[in-house]
Scaffold this motif. Structure first.
Motif, PDB file in Angstrom:
ATOM      1  N   GLY A  84       0.819  -1.213   0.000  1.00  0.00           N
ATOM      2  CA  GLY A  84       0.000   0.000   0.000  1.00  0.00           C
ATOM      3  C   GLY A  84       0.848   1.256   0.000  1.00  0.00           C
ATOM      4  N   GLY A  85       1.913   1.272   0.804  1.00  0.00           N
ATOM      5  CA  GLY A  85       2.803   2.432   0.830  1.00  0.00           C
ATOM      6  C   GLY A  85       3.512   2.638  -0.498  1.00  0.00           C
ATOM      7  N   ALA A  86       3.959   1.535  -1.109  1.00  0.00           N
ATOM      8  CA  ALA A  86       4.630   1.639  -2.408  1.00  0.00           C
ATOM      9  C   ALA A  86       3.667   2.155  -3.476  1.00  0.00           C
ATOM     10  CB  ALA A  86       5.193   0.273  -2.810  1.00  0.00           C
ATOM     11  N   LEU A  87       2.421   1.678  -3.445  1.00  0.00           N
ATOM     12  CA  LEU A  87       1.440   2.163  -4.418  1.00  0.00           C
ATOM     13  C   LEU A  87       1.119   3.637  -4.197  1.00  0.00           C
ATOM     14  CD1 LEU A  87      -1.088  -0.805  -4.565  1.00  0.00           C
ATOM     15  CD2 LEU A  87       0.469  -0.082  -6.357  1.00  0.00           C
ATOM     16  N   CYS A  88       1.069   4.060  -2.935  1.00  0.00           N
ATOM     17  CA  CYS A  88       0.790   5.473  -2.634  1.00  0.00           C
ATOM     18  C   CYS A  88       1.878   6.396  -3.170  1.00  0.00           C
ATOM     19  CB  CYS A  88       0.648   5.675  -1.125  1.00  0.00           C
ATOM     20  SG  CYS A  88      -0.923   5.139  -0.472  1.00  0.00           S
ATOM     21  N   TRP A 125      -0.915  26.577 -19.051  1.00  0.00           N
ATOM     22  CA  TRP A 125      -0.013  25.802 -18.200  1.00  0.00           C
ATOM     23  C   TRP A 125      -0.646  25.527 -16.831  1.00  0.00           C
ATOM     24  CZ3 TRP A 125       3.880  22.932 -19.526  1.00  0.00           C
ATOM     25  CH2 TRP A 125       4.573  23.216 -20.691  1.00  0.00           C
ATOM     26  N   ALA A 126      -1.341  26.518 -16.279  1.00  0.00           N
ATOM     27  CA  ALA A 126      -2.000  26.330 -14.982  1.00  0.00           C
ATOM     28  C   ALA A 126      -3.091  25.266 -15.077  1.00  0.00           C
ATOM     29  CB  ALA A 126      -2.580  27.651 -14.495  1.00  0.00           C
ATOM     30  N   CYS A 127      -3.853  25.295 -16.136  1.00  0.00           N
ATOM     31  CA  CYS A 127      -4.913  24.303 -16.340  1.00  0.00           C
ATOM     32  C   CYS A 127      -4.303  22.905 -16.473  1.00  0.00           C
ATOM     33  CB  CYS A 127      -5.729  24.662 -17.584  1.00  0.00           C
ATOM     34  SG  CYS A 127      -7.048  23.500 -17.933  1.00  0.00           S
ATOM     35  N   TYR A 128      -3.220  22.796 -17.246  1.00  0.00           N
ATOM     36  CA  TYR A 128      -2.559  21.494 -17.423  1.00  0.00           C
ATOM     37  C   TYR A 128      -1.971  21.009 -16.091  1.00  0.00           C
ATOM     38  CZ  TYR A 128       0.305  17.809 -19.383  1.00  0.00           C
ATOM     39  OH  TYR A 128       0.866  16.589 -19.664  1.00  0.00           O
ATOM     40  N   GLY A 129      -1.422  21.908 -15.296  1.00  0.00           N
ATOM     41  CA  GLY A 129      -0.882  21.533 -13.987  1.00  0.00           C
ATOM     42  C   GLY A 129      -1.968  21.027 -13.056  1.00  0.00           C
ATOM     43  N   ILE A 130      -3.110  21.687 -13.045  1.00  0.00           N
ATOM     44  CA  ILE A 130      -4.220  21.260 -12.193  1.00  0.00           C
ATOM     45  C   ILE A 130      -4.745  19.893 -12.625  1.00  0.00           C
ATOM     46  CG2 ILE A 130      -6.619  21.773 -11.568  1.00  0.00           C
ATOM     47  CD1 ILE A 130      -5.793  24.755 -11.596  1.00  0.00           C
ATOM     48  N   LEU A 131      -4.853  19.683 -13.929  1.00  0.00           N
ATOM     49  CA  LEU A 131      -5.301  18.378 -14.430  1.00  0.00           C
ATOM     50  C   LEU A 131      -4.292  17.282 -14.088  1.00  0.00           C
ATOM     51  CD1 LEU A 131      -6.760  19.374 -17.919  1.00  0.00           C
ATOM     52  CD2 LEU A 131      -8.018  18.641 -15.892  1.00  0.00           C
ATOM     53  N   SER A 132      -3.016  17.594 -14.157  1.00  0.00           N
ATOM     54  CA  SER A 132      -1.983  16.601 -13.814  1.00  0.00           C
ATOM     55  C   SER A 132      -2.038  16.250 -12.334  1.00  0.00           C
ATOM     56  CB  SER A 132      -0.595  17.145 -14.163  1.00  0.00           C
ATOM     57  OG  SER A 132      -0.494  17.388 -15.548  1.00  0.00           O
ATOM     58  N   LEU A 133      -2.220  17.241 -11.480  1.00  0.00           N
ATOM     59  CA  LEU A 133      -2.335  16.965 -10.044  1.00  0.00           C
ATOM     60  C   LEU A 133      -3.598  16.156  -9.720  1.00  0.00           C
ATOM     61  CD1 LEU A 133      -1.109  20.308  -8.470  1.00  0.00           C
ATOM     62  CD2 LEU A 133       0.052  18.104  -8.490  1.00  0.00           C
ATOM     63  N   ALA A 134      -4.682  16.445 -10.416  1.00  0.00           N
ATOM     64  CA  ALA A 134      -5.913  15.669 -10.207  1.00  0.00           C
ATOM     65  C   ALA A 134      -5.704  14.209 -10.612  1.00  0.00           C
ATOM     66  CB  ALA A 134      -7.070  16.280 -10.991  1.00  0.00           C
ATOM     67  N   ALA A 136      -2.840  12.640 -10.543  1.00  0.00           N
ATOM     68  CA  ALA A 136      -1.967  12.044  -9.529  1.00  0.00           C
ATOM     69  C   ALA A 136      -2.758  11.684  -8.272  1.00  0.00           C
ATOM     70  CB  ALA A 136      -0.829  13.006  -9.186  1.00  0.00           C
ATOM     71  N   LEU A 137      -3.714  12.511  -7.884  1.00  0.00           N
ATOM     72  CA  LEU A 137      -4.544  12.195  -6.715  1.00  0.00           C
ATOM     73  C   LEU A 137      -5.428  10.970  -6.962  1.00  0.00           C
ATOM     74  CD1 LEU A 137      -5.577  15.753  -5.497  1.00  0.00           C
ATOM     75  CD2 LEU A 137      -3.977  14.160  -4.412  1.00  0.00           C
ATOM     76  N   LEU A 140      -3.473   7.878  -6.565  1.00  0.00           N
ATOM     77  CA  LEU A 140      -3.166   7.593  -5.166  1.00  0.00           C
ATOM     78  C   LEU A 140      -4.182   6.632  -4.539  1.00  0.00           C
ATOM     79  CD1 LEU A 140      -1.363   8.518  -2.728  1.00  0.00           C
ATOM     80  CD2 LEU A 140      -3.057  10.288  -2.341  1.00  0.00           C
ATOM     81  N   LEU A 141      -5.377   6.549  -5.095  1.00  0.00           N
ATOM     82  CA  LEU A 141      -6.463   5.768  -4.487  1.00  0.00           C
ATOM     83  C   LEU A 141      -6.157   4.280  -4.290  1.00  0.00           C
ATOM     84  CD1 LEU A 141      -9.616   7.400  -6.069  1.00  0.00           C
ATOM     85  CD2 LEU A 141      -8.777   7.619  -3.743  1.00  0.00           C
ATOM     86  N   PRO A 142      -5.586   3.550  -5.259  1.00  0.00           N
ATOM     87  CA  PRO A 142      -5.329   2.119  -5.001  1.00  0.00           C
ATOM     88  C   PRO A 142      -4.440   1.882  -3.782  1.00  0.00           C
ATOM     89  CG  PRO A 142      -5.122   2.559  -7.338  1.00  0.00           C
ATOM     90  CD  PRO A 142      -5.281   3.886  -6.662  1.00  0.00           C
ATOM     91  N   GLY A 143      -3.427   2.707  -3.593  1.00  0.00           N
ATOM     92  CA  GLY A 143      -2.579   2.555  -2.416  1.00  0.00           C
ATOM     93  C   GLY A 143      -3.325   2.837  -1.130  1.00  0.00           C
ATOM     94  N   LEU A 144      -4.167   3.865  -1.138  1.00  0.00           N
ATOM     95  CA  LEU A 144      -4.951   4.179   0.057  1.00  0.00           C
ATOM     96  C   LEU A 144      -5.951   3.077   0.372  1.00  0.00           C
ATOM     97  CD1 LEU A 144      -5.616   7.994  -0.424  1.00  0.00           C
ATOM     98  CD2 LEU A 144      -3.994   6.900   1.127  1.00  0.00           C
TER      99      LEU A 144
END
Length: 154
Positions: A84-88, A125-134, A136-137, A140-144
């Motif tokens: 789980g930690g590795a997946l996170c 660039w801001a829009c692309y950054g927000i989409l990339s962070l979303a 990534a979040l 994160l779900l399978p690890g959590l």
């Protein structure tokens, strides 16, 4: 095996009536309904002395080799926490690396969908950054979930 509802005798599956009291077998889902606990059933119907002198009262279910579910402990628990930690860590990092590698292809396509064709470059660039962070979040779900399913129950 089925249990007579009247006298609580354990009978074989092939028998249609209880040989002790003559009650017909109930037509439940698996061939017999579970015994009902009533005031009459709660009263002492049969008493037998155990070898240690204690008196057992009422119906005693047969002791089978059925075990209670075992809690996740030891090596399997550590392995699940490690996984789980590795997946996170790894899944969101992989998504962000992929977003950075594909930025020249994806940003010109995705940014106009949200900002319009005539938006400033920094907004794209801001829009692309927000989409990339979303993304990534979401990665994160399978690890959590793995860590949540492994938590110790009290």
């Amino acid at each position: 095996m089925w249990i007579c509802q009247r006298c609580q005798t354990q009978n074989r599956d092939g028998m249609q009536a209880c040989p002790v009291c003559g009650t017909m077998r109930a037509a439940g889902r698996f061939g017999s309904a579970p015994p009902r606990v009533t005031a009459a059933a709660a009263a002492p119907q049969m008493q037998e002395a155990a070898p240690n002198g204690n008196v057992r009262i009422g119906y005693q279910p047969p002791e089978d080799n059925i075990r209670a579910p075992r809690a996740v402990r030891g090596k399997s628990g550590r392995l699940a926490r490690l996984t789980g930690g590795a997946l996170c860590v790894l899944l969101p990092v992989m998504v962000l690396v992929l977003a950075w590698q594909q930025r020249e292809i994806l940003r010109p396509v995705l940014a106009p969908l949200f900002t319009g064709a005539e938006a400033p470059e920094w907004l794209g660039w801001a829009c692309y950054g927000i989409l990339s962070l979303a993304a990534a979040l979401i990665a994160l779900l399978p690890g959590l979930w793995t860590l949540l399913l492994n938590r110790k129950r009290k």
